[in-house]
Design a protein around this motif. Structure first.
Motif, PDB file in Angstrom:
ATOM      1  N   THR A   1      31.308 -34.197  26.716  1.00 21.18           N
ATOM      2  CA  THR A   1      32.466 -33.316  26.671  1.00 21.18           C
ATOM      3  C   THR A   1      32.246 -32.041  25.880  1.00 21.18           C
ATOM      4  O   THR A   1      32.985 -31.080  26.044  1.00 21.18           O
ATOM      5  CB  THR A   1      33.682 -34.056  26.077  1.00 21.18           C
ATOM      6  N   THR A   2      31.260 -32.022  24.995  1.00 27.84           N
ATOM      7  CA  THR A   2      31.022 -30.815  24.207  1.00 27.84           C
ATOM      8  C   THR A   2      29.537 -30.668  23.900  1.00 27.84           C
ATOM      9  O   THR A   2      28.722 -31.488  24.316  1.00 27.84           O
ATOM     10  CB  THR A   2      31.869 -30.819  22.916  1.00 27.84           C
TER      11      THR A   2
ATOM     12  N   SER B   1      30.721 -25.226  21.145  1.00 31.65           N
ATOM     13  CA  SER B   1      32.076 -25.267  21.691  1.00 31.65           C
ATOM     14  C   SER B   1      32.049 -25.185  23.210  1.00 31.65           C
ATOM     15  O   SER B   1      31.071 -24.724  23.801  1.00 31.65           O
ATOM     16  CB  SER B   1      32.902 -24.102  21.144  1.00 31.65           C
TER      17      SER B   1
ATOM     18  N   THR C   1      36.169 -38.003  22.418  1.00 33.14           N
ATOM     19  CA  THR C   1      35.322 -36.819  22.362  1.00 33.14           C
ATOM     20  C   THR C   1      34.704 -36.685  20.974  1.00 33.14           C
ATOM     21  O   THR C   1      35.266 -37.158  19.983  1.00 33.14           O
ATOM     22  CB  THR C   1      36.135 -35.548  22.687  1.00 33.14           C
TER      23      THR C   1
ATOM     24  N   SER D   1      34.615 -34.107  19.180  1.00 31.43           N
ATOM     25  CA  SER D   1      35.107 -32.753  18.947  1.00 31.43           C
ATOM     26  C   SER D   1      36.552 -32.781  18.494  1.00 31.43           C
ATOM     27  O   SER D   1      37.232 -33.789  18.629  1.00 31.43           O
ATOM     28  CB  SER D   1      34.993 -31.940  20.246  1.00 31.43           C
TER      29      SER D   1
ATOM     30  N   ASP E   1      39.807 -31.005  19.737  1.00 32.92           N
ATOM     31  CA  ASP E   1      40.179 -30.370  21.004  1.00 32.92           C
ATOM     32  C   ASP E   1      41.530 -29.695  20.870  1.00 32.92           C
ATOM     33  O   ASP E   1      42.509 -30.337  20.471  1.00 32.92           O
ATOM     34  CB  ASP E   1      40.268 -31.415  22.126  1.00 32.92           C
TER      35      ASP E   1
ATOM     36  N   ALA F   1      44.404 -28.025  23.081  1.00 32.91           N
ATOM     37  CA  ALA F   1      44.819 -28.066  24.480  1.00 32.91           C
ATOM     38  C   ALA F   1      46.176 -27.383  24.637  1.00 32.91           C
ATOM     39  O   ALA F   1      47.056 -27.537  23.786  1.00 32.91           O
ATOM     40  CB  ALA F   1      44.910 -29.514  24.962  1.00 32.91           C
TER      41      ALA F   1
ATOM     42  N   PHE G   1      41.517 -26.254  27.673  1.00 37.19           N
ATOM     43  CA  PHE G   1      40.940 -26.922  26.507  1.00 37.19           C
ATOM     44  C   PHE G   1      39.904 -26.040  25.822  1.00 37.19           C
ATOM     45  O   PHE G   1      39.079 -25.412  26.499  1.00 37.19           O
ATOM     46  CB  PHE G   1      40.180 -28.197  26.931  1.00 37.19           C
TER      47      PHE G   1
ATOM     48  N   LEU H   1      37.111 -27.117  23.041  1.00 35.96           N
ATOM     49  CA  LEU H   1      36.545 -28.264  22.341  1.00 35.96           C
ATOM     50  C   LEU H   1      35.509 -27.767  21.348  1.00 35.96           C
ATOM     51  O   LEU H   1      34.525 -27.125  21.740  1.00 35.96           O
ATOM     52  CB  LEU H   1      35.894 -29.227  23.343  1.00 35.96           C
TER      53      LEU H   1
END
Length: 154
Positions: free
Chosen positions: A66-67, A72, A90, A92, A94, A96, A142, A144
């Motif tokens: 996801t990251t 980022s 995740t 991270s 996040d 959103a 998003f 992240l």
């Protein structure tokens, strides 16, 4: 389900003056589970971010998971009605913003929060799942940011 977000990226020319480097639409989209699509807009490999213009289109970078560790990811995701569940965590923090539609973020049995257009979320590495029980897609932007460690879970 294909996102078609316009992306404008600024930078500097050789004289150090501000310019628009990229102005495009619909690049870097993917669909890797049923009823879900995403468009990756930009990534970085460092925090704080180096603003040197190297000409690389950082939206095109492959992101595993996801990251990016130490970096980022900026993306927009569309969750269609009945999106296939994916319980995940995740690496991270996040940020959103729900751009349109409604969605539920499930965190564990009996704990969920419903988000609607205009709502924001700061997701801090918790286990979660996105569930769209509505009749219309939900679109979320998003950002992240890579983090260190996770809180205890159990």
């Amino acid at each position: 389900m294909t996102l078609n977000i316009r992306r404008v990226v600024t930078g500097h020319n050789s004289q150090g003056e501000p310019v628009v480097l990229m102005d495009d639409r619909g690049l870097y989209t993917s669909q890797w589970r049923p009823q879900m699509s995403q468009q990756q807009l930009w990534t970085t490999e460092d925090l704080p971010v180096a603003l040197i213009d190297d000409g690389e289109d950082k939206g095109a970078r492959d992101v595993v998971g996801t990251t990016i560790p130490g970096g980022s990811v900026f993306k927009v995701v569309e969750f269609g009605p009945g999106v296939t569940p994916r319980l995940h965590r995740t690496d991270s923090i996040d940020y959103a913003v729900v751009l349109s539609g409604e969605i539920e973020m499930e965190m564990k049995e009996g704990l969920s929060v419903k988000l609607c257009a205009g709502d924001t979320l700061v997701q801090r590495g918790t286990v979660h799942n996105w569930v769209n029980r509505g009749e219309k897609p939900c679109v979320i932007a998003f950002v992240l940011l890579s983090s260190t460690g996770h809180a205890a879970y159990g």
